[in-house]
Design an enzyme around this catalytic site. Sequence first.
Site, PDB file in Angstrom:
ATOM      1  N   GLY A  23     -74.055  72.384   6.034  1.00  0.00           N
ATOM      2  CA  GLY A  23     -72.704  72.511   5.489  1.00  0.00           C
ATOM      3  C   GLY A  23     -72.074  73.885   5.618  1.00  0.00           C
ATOM      4  O   GLY A  23     -71.152  74.221   4.871  1.00  0.00           O
ATOM      5  N   ARG A  76     -72.752  49.245  11.351  1.00  0.00           N
ATOM      6  CA  ARG A  76     -72.038  50.528  11.328  1.00  0.00           C
ATOM      7  C   ARG A  76     -70.564  50.338  10.962  1.00  0.00           C
ATOM      8  O   ARG A  76     -69.967  51.159  10.295  1.00  0.00           O
ATOM      9  CB  ARG A  76     -72.160  51.228  12.686  1.00  0.00           C
ATOM     10  CG  ARG A  76     -73.608  51.657  12.961  1.00  0.00           C
ATOM     11  CD  ARG A  76     -73.701  52.685  14.064  1.00  0.00           C
ATOM     12  NE  ARG A  76     -72.997  52.282  15.263  1.00  0.00           N
ATOM     13  CZ  ARG A  76     -72.015  52.974  15.831  1.00  0.00           C
ATOM     14  NH1 ARG A  76     -71.617  54.103  15.310  1.00  0.00           N
ATOM     15  NH2 ARG A  76     -71.435  52.539  16.913  1.00  0.00           N
ATOM     16  N   LEU A 104     -69.207  57.686  14.939  1.00  0.00           N
ATOM     17  CA  LEU A 104     -68.178  56.908  14.252  1.00  0.00           C
ATOM     18  C   LEU A 104     -67.811  55.679  15.081  1.00  0.00           C
ATOM     19  O   LEU A 104     -67.810  55.732  16.311  1.00  0.00           O
ATOM     20  CB  LEU A 104     -66.933  57.766  14.045  1.00  0.00           C
ATOM     21  CG  LEU A 104     -67.131  58.964  13.110  1.00  0.00           C
ATOM     22  CD1 LEU A 104     -65.981  59.948  13.273  1.00  0.00           C
ATOM     23  CD2 LEU A 104     -67.247  58.510  11.670  1.00  0.00           C
ATOM     24  N   ASN A 118     -63.243  67.493  14.698  1.00  0.00           N
ATOM     25  CA  ASN A 118     -64.694  67.690  14.783  1.00  0.00           C
ATOM     26  C   ASN A 118     -64.958  69.075  15.366  1.00  0.00           C
ATOM     27  O   ASN A 118     -64.147  69.601  16.128  1.00  0.00           O
ATOM     28  CB  ASN A 118     -65.319  66.621  15.694  1.00  0.00           C
ATOM     29  CG  ASN A 118     -66.825  66.768  15.790  1.00  0.00           C
ATOM     30  OD1 ASN A 118     -67.504  67.022  14.779  1.00  0.00           O
ATOM     31  ND2 ASN A 118     -67.380  66.614  16.986  1.00  0.00           N
ATOM     32  N   HIS A 120     -67.872  71.114  17.620  1.00  0.00           N
ATOM     33  CA  HIS A 120     -69.024  70.850  18.490  1.00  0.00           C
ATOM     34  C   HIS A 120     -69.524  72.173  19.056  1.00  0.00           C
ATOM     35  O   HIS A 120     -68.719  72.996  19.506  1.00  0.00           O
ATOM     36  CB  HIS A 120     -68.596  69.899  19.615  1.00  0.00           C
ATOM     37  CG  HIS A 120     -69.730  69.505  20.504  1.00  0.00           C
ATOM     38  ND1 HIS A 120     -70.676  68.564  20.134  1.00  0.00           N
ATOM     39  CD2 HIS A 120     -70.107  69.949  21.733  1.00  0.00           C
ATOM     40  CE1 HIS A 120     -71.567  68.442  21.102  1.00  0.00           C
ATOM     41  NE2 HIS A 120     -71.242  69.270  22.088  1.00  0.00           N
ATOM     42  N   GLU A 185     -67.866  79.224  15.361  1.00  0.00           N
ATOM     43  CA  GLU A 185     -67.478  77.975  14.683  1.00  0.00           C
ATOM     44  C   GLU A 185     -66.780  78.284  13.363  1.00  0.00           C
ATOM     45  O   GLU A 185     -65.746  77.708  13.034  1.00  0.00           O
ATOM     46  CB  GLU A 185     -68.713  77.101  14.412  1.00  0.00           C
ATOM     47  CG  GLU A 185     -69.374  76.562  15.660  1.00  0.00           C
ATOM     48  CD  GLU A 185     -70.500  75.586  15.342  1.00  0.00           C
ATOM     49  OE1 GLU A 185     -70.392  74.804  14.395  1.00  0.00           O
ATOM     50  OE2 GLU A 185     -71.511  75.617  16.070  1.00  0.00           O
TER      51      GLU A 185
HETATM   52  C1  GAR Z   1     -72.788  72.885  13.768  1.00  0.00           C
HETATM   53  O1  GAR Z   1     -73.329  73.737  14.734  1.00  0.00           O
HETATM   54  C2  GAR Z   1     -71.883  71.866  14.414  1.00  0.00           C
HETATM   55  O2  GAR Z   1     -71.167  72.381  15.503  1.00  0.00           O
HETATM   56  C3  GAR Z   1     -72.876  70.831  14.864  1.00  0.00           C
HETATM   57  O3  GAR Z   1     -73.779  70.734  13.806  1.00  0.00           O
HETATM   58  C4  GAR Z   1     -73.866  71.993  13.153  1.00  0.00           C
HETATM   59  C5  GAR Z   1     -73.622  71.768  11.677  1.00  0.00           C
HETATM   60  O4  GAR Z   1     -73.842  72.946  10.976  1.00  0.00           O
HETATM   61  N1  GAR Z   1     -72.235  69.586  15.134  1.00  0.00           N
HETATM   62  C6  GAR Z   1     -72.598  68.787  16.113  1.00  0.00           C
HETATM   63  O5  GAR Z   1     -73.538  69.022  16.859  1.00  0.00           O
HETATM   64  C7  GAR Z   1     -71.786  67.525  16.248  1.00  0.00           C
HETATM   65  N2  GAR Z   1     -71.983  66.935  17.528  1.00  0.00           N
HETATM   66  P1  GAR Z   1     -73.335  73.082   9.495  1.00  0.00           P
HETATM   67  O6  GAR Z   1     -73.867  71.860   8.741  1.00  0.00           O
HETATM   68  O7  GAR Z   1     -73.952  74.357   9.010  1.00  0.00           O
HETATM   69  O8  GAR Z   1     -71.834  73.133   9.530  1.00  0.00           O
END
Ligand code: GAR
Length: 213
Positions: A23, A76, A104, A118, A120, A185
Amino acid sequence: MAEEVFVSPRKAGRIAVFLSGRGSNFRAIHDAILEGKICASVALVFSNVETAPGLLAARERGLETLYLNPKLFPDREGYDKEAVRQVRKRDVDLVCLAGYMRILTPYFCREFKHHCLNIHPALLPSFPGLHVQQKAIDWGVKFSGATVHFVSEDVDMGPIVIQAAVPVLQDDTEHSLADRILVEEHRIYPEAVRLFFDGRLEVRGRRVFIREA
Ligand code: GAR
């Protein structure tokens, strides 16, 4: 046929964050809200994982959380229908996927077309899917990064809002590269949400234009 154009609303919006793990992106968005950088509130933090640390963090911040057990649904689509119902009940304007590790259904994607973002950890359309930092290292690319995009029915392929590049270093491991990408991010996801609620995102087909303030 005329091209479909979407312009994000200028309003104090309500966000639902979907997460499955740590999170940190959720916290980056919520911190930006608390700092007054984003004109919005978090109406719900949703998870498919009961023990997700991100859910705990949300509770500690006094936010409403909801865990839906996937095992209680026949398929789903049934799960996503209930998720959509819960989100709609809270009058949410934008769903932010933040490490939500569940694909999803087309139903969900259609319901929140242009209203679901989203993050990524790669420069899409390169390296969609999972374990993408390792894939970037193995491929030998010199730059990777992070992408915020609108969610569409094709996984990791929706219109791109913001990207940030980071170098891939010779001695990088999956973890060191992931850490460097994560810093970006946490910068670009709150920025994308801010632009959304400032009414500055204009989607024309695959392209997202950032309108002048
Ligand atoms: C992040 O690096 C996000 O970009 C990735 O999961 C991690 C979540 O971290 N998402 C994906 O790979 C989706 N395809 P967080 O729970 O600390 O935000």
